[in-house]
Design an enzyme around this catalytic site. Structure first.
Site, PDB file in Angstrom:
ATOM      1  N   ARG A   1       0.984  -1.141   0.005  1.00 31.86           N
ATOM      2  CA  ARG A   1       0.007   0.032  -0.052  1.00 31.86           C
ATOM      3  C   ARG A   1       0.841   1.313  -0.062  1.00 31.86           C
ATOM      4  O   ARG A   1       1.925   1.319   0.670  1.00 31.86           O
ATOM      5  CB  ARG A   1      -0.929  -0.047   1.435  1.00 31.86           C
TER       6      ARG A   1
ATOM      7  N   THR B   1     -10.225   0.222 -10.179  1.00 30.63           N
ATOM      8  CA  THR B   1      -8.853  -0.734  -9.437  1.00 30.63           C
ATOM      9  C   THR B   1      -8.734  -1.800 -10.456  1.00 30.63           C
ATOM     10  O   THR B   1      -9.227  -1.917 -11.237  1.00 30.63           O
ATOM     11  CB  THR B   1      -9.314  -1.082  -7.984  1.00 30.63           C
TER      12      THR B   1
ATOM     13  N   THR C   1      -4.315  -0.505  -7.061  1.00 34.38           N
ATOM     14  CA  THR C   1      -4.977   0.641  -7.339  1.00 34.38           C
ATOM     15  C   THR C   1      -4.219   2.097  -7.650  1.00 34.38           C
ATOM     16  O   THR C   1      -3.192   2.071  -6.844  1.00 34.38           O
ATOM     17  CB  THR C   1      -6.205   0.860  -6.220  1.00 34.38           C
TER      18      THR C   1
HETATM   19  O1  DON Z   1      -7.941   1.312  -1.292  1.00 35.23           O
HETATM   20  C1  DON Z   1      -9.270   1.350  -1.457  1.00 35.23           C
HETATM   21  O2  DON Z   1     -10.216   1.141  -0.866  1.00 35.23           O
HETATM   22  C2  DON Z   1      -9.503   2.274  -2.762  1.00 35.23           C
HETATM   23  N1  DON Z   1      -8.443   3.299  -2.794  1.00 35.23           N
HETATM   24  C3  DON Z   1     -10.090   1.500  -3.786  1.00 35.23           C
HETATM   25  C4  DON Z   1     -10.310   2.384  -5.168  1.00 35.23           C
HETATM   26  C5  DON Z   1     -10.965   1.597  -6.109  1.00 35.23           C
HETATM   27  O3  DON Z   1     -11.511   0.570  -5.871  1.00 35.23           O
HETATM   28  C6  DON Z   1     -11.205   2.490  -6.946  1.00 35.23           C
HETATM   29  N2  DON Z   1     -12.342   1.944  -7.952  1.00 35.23           N
HETATM   30  N3  DON Z   1     -13.018   1.745  -7.629  1.00 35.23           N
END
Ligand code: DON
Length: 578
Positions: free
Chosen positions: A112, A388, A406
């Site tokens: 992350r 994502t 993502t």
């Molecule tokens: O990490 C997360 O929960 C979000 N940044 C994920 C973003 C995501 O899935 C975008 N698309 N839908």
């Protein structure tokens, strides 16, 4: 009952016939027909890759055929996605990987993004202490220190069978240098974001061109190819040090961003202990903090286990009500207790304690919704589509990988590192900019997820692997922001409780409750009119959204074959196997 709702699409891939090169070279001109054959439901004997784009899924298959294991295939697929699916595939973002080896051992990898060293809790507030909304979503301050390349390297070092890093990068480099033909969906998306790319960048090439992109146009990314070559030659150091790092930092300086050479050099991906729990005769392996995915998923399954969902019926009022009520409670806990456990004492064991969860459902009323208003204000959820990437892989030896990565929103911050050819994330928006103020996904947070130097922002990504009677059963995950966890839950319940096949479970319309806003959000086709009326009668507010998370899953069938399923919500989702 459910079996005939969906047309089955079990076809063998045409890609077996054509080699990669044939496709790349034969289609020199803009094609009128879609440039790829996409298979969203496929049954094969030995191995399977499901990913957001056919070229990336093919890369994974090719690596498996060359003797790579599921980890090798996942790495190569994800590097390819960084080229062919630039809206979300990335080297400028971050993610999580859950692994289950054929011998039953499991692992969880956290790559992350992290807040830069000079990030601070109030960095998105104005002089009056109000959140300046755009700062965490757009522009240079929205960017977290990317983790993707470090994560891939760590996964490679520990689990690769091929032991050939160059081979894992080669397809992505080739696709970037020679170009590839755009699908309709990617062409549309690039056109849609043209102005934002131009606004965010002095030079938005190659993602912007004169006129509009069309399906079948070739997108070449020479700068990205050179960046990938540096990663090929130096491993993660080809990204976090030297030319690529200098270009990222120059980009930060251009726009007042915080990431320094030190931040990049200090970035570390980490092995974590997966969240492992039981649901009936299933064993669920999922992602721990800084993702909320594993904890919230296990809380939901534990709260729901005693309810006979199957006999209630799929999306009956009883089913939707109890699931939504469990979701409301789990997401309230998420907002209060979850964040980066390296910085905040996340009470994992207490949150997963069956006695605590039984208590949590104590005030569940089978006839009435429990209002969320008593614990917080109503907030609004974003409307942008969910992007994502998720890749699910099973290899011929039975190793499985579930990996989600993502940039956060489409094309992340929209900032292209000038001269390096890739988009930077806008993941900082996943922090809680101020207690109680919702982020893009309408999620609220508190102290546990406040911005802090070097801290990782809380995620909803839920790469998950499920065993049945101690054997590999299901590999799944999705993009979709806050709806990822509930989509994984519904897909799992589809096959475990509602008697669906995997494609039925993935393609079935979905609903979602996240405590705040106090509403069940529903895809248009979810929950029939009569049931909606019953739910409103119980006090639920229902809202429609276009579409939710996009599941990619592989299931082991009773005869040992593998069923790979992509989500029909994304026209480019593709399953490849042999
Ligand atoms: O990490 C997360 O929960 C979000 N940044 C994920 C973003 C995501 O899935 C975008 N698309 N839908």
């Amino acid at each position: 009952m459910f079996t005939n709702y969906y047309t089955k699409m079990k076809r063998k891939s045409l890609y077996g016939i054509f080699s990669f090169f044939l496709i790349l070279n034969a289609c020199q001109k803009a094609a009128e027909k879609p440039p790829y054959t996409i298979v969203q439901s496929l049954v094969e004997d030995s191995a399977m890759v499901v990913a957001e784009h056919p070229l990336a899924a093919m890369v994974g298959k090719e690596i498996l055929q060359k003797g790579g294991n599921a980890v090798d295939a996942a790495i190569a697929t994800q590097f390819a996605l960084a080229v062919v699916y630039p809206r979300a595939g990335n080297i400028g973002g971050g993610g999580f990987m859950v692994i289950r080896l054929a011998n039953g051992e499991s692992d969880a990898l956290d790559y992350r993004e992290k807040a830069p060293a000079t990030a601070h809790r109030d960095m998105y507030l104005d002089g009056e202490g109000n959140v300046v909304e755009s700062l965490s979503k757009e522009g240079h301050l929205s960017v977290g220190v990317p983790g993707t390349v470090a994560g891939k390297e760590l996964a490679f070092q520990k689990h690769s069978k091929l032991k050939d890093w160059e081979q894992l990068l080669a397809p992505a480099i080739r696709l970037a240098a020679e170009g590839f033909l755009l699908t309709e969906s990617e062409a549309d998306r690039l056109n849609e974001y043209k102005e934002q790319f131009q606004k965010a960048n002095p030079d938005a090439r190659p993602f912007v061109k004169d006129g509009v992109w069309k399906m079948g146009d070739r997108l070449r990314q020479p700068d990205l190819a050179r960046t990938l070559e540096r990663i090929r030659d130096r491993g993660a150091a080809g990204f976090y040090e030297g030319e690529t790092a200098e270009k990222i930092v120059a980009e930060m300086q251009r726009g007042g961003g915080l990431i320094t050479l030190e931040d990049l050099k200090n970035y570390e991906a980490r092995w974590r202990t997966p969240i492992i729990g039981r649901y009936k005769n299933y064993r669920v392996i999922s992602m721990p903090p800084p993702s909320s995915g594993g904890i919230v998923l296990m809380q939901l399954l534990t709260m729901l286990e005693k309810f006979p969902l199957g006999s209630y019926g799929f999306q009956s009022a009883k089913s939707v009500h109890v699931i939504a009520e469990a979701e409301r409670r789990a997401y309230a806990d998420r907002a209060k207790y979850l964040g980066d456990s390296d910085f905040y004492p996340v009470p994992v064991d207490s949150l997963l304690d069956p006695a605590y969860l039984a208590d949590r459902m104590q005030d569940f009323d089978s006839t009435k919704a429990t209002p969320s208003e008593v614990v917080g204000p109503l907030v609004k959820i974003g409307v942008e589509t969910f992007e994502t990437t998720h890749t699910s892989v099973v290899d011929a030896a039975g190793n499985a990988v579930s990996v989600t990565t993502t940039l956060n929103l489409n094309y992340g911050s929209k900032i292209i590192v000038q001269g390096a050819g890739f988009f930077l994330n806008d993941e900082m928006d996943d922090f809680s900019a101020k207690p109680g103020v919702p982020n893009y996904f309408g999620l609220v947070g508190a102290e546990a997820n406040a911005v802090g130097p070097g801290k990782r922002m809380l995620s909803s990504m839920t790469p998950t692997i499920v065993e049945k009677d101690s054997s590999l059963f299901l590999v799944l995950g999705a993009p979709g922001g806050s709806t990822i966890i509930t989509a994984v839950l519904q897909t799992l319940l589809g096959v475990t409780d509602y008697g669906m096949t995997l494609d039925e479970a993935v393609w079935a319309p979905r609903f979602h409750h996240q405590w705040l806003p106090d509403a069940i959000t529903c895809e248009d086709a979810a929950i029939d009119t009569l049931v909606r009326k019953q739910l409103r009668g119980m006090g639920h507010r229902l809202e429609n959204v276009g579409r939710m998370a996009l599941i990619k899953a592989v299931m082991v069938l009773p005869d040992g074959k593998l069923h790979g399923v992509g989500d029909n919500r994304n026209p480019d989702d593709d399953a490849e196997g042999f």
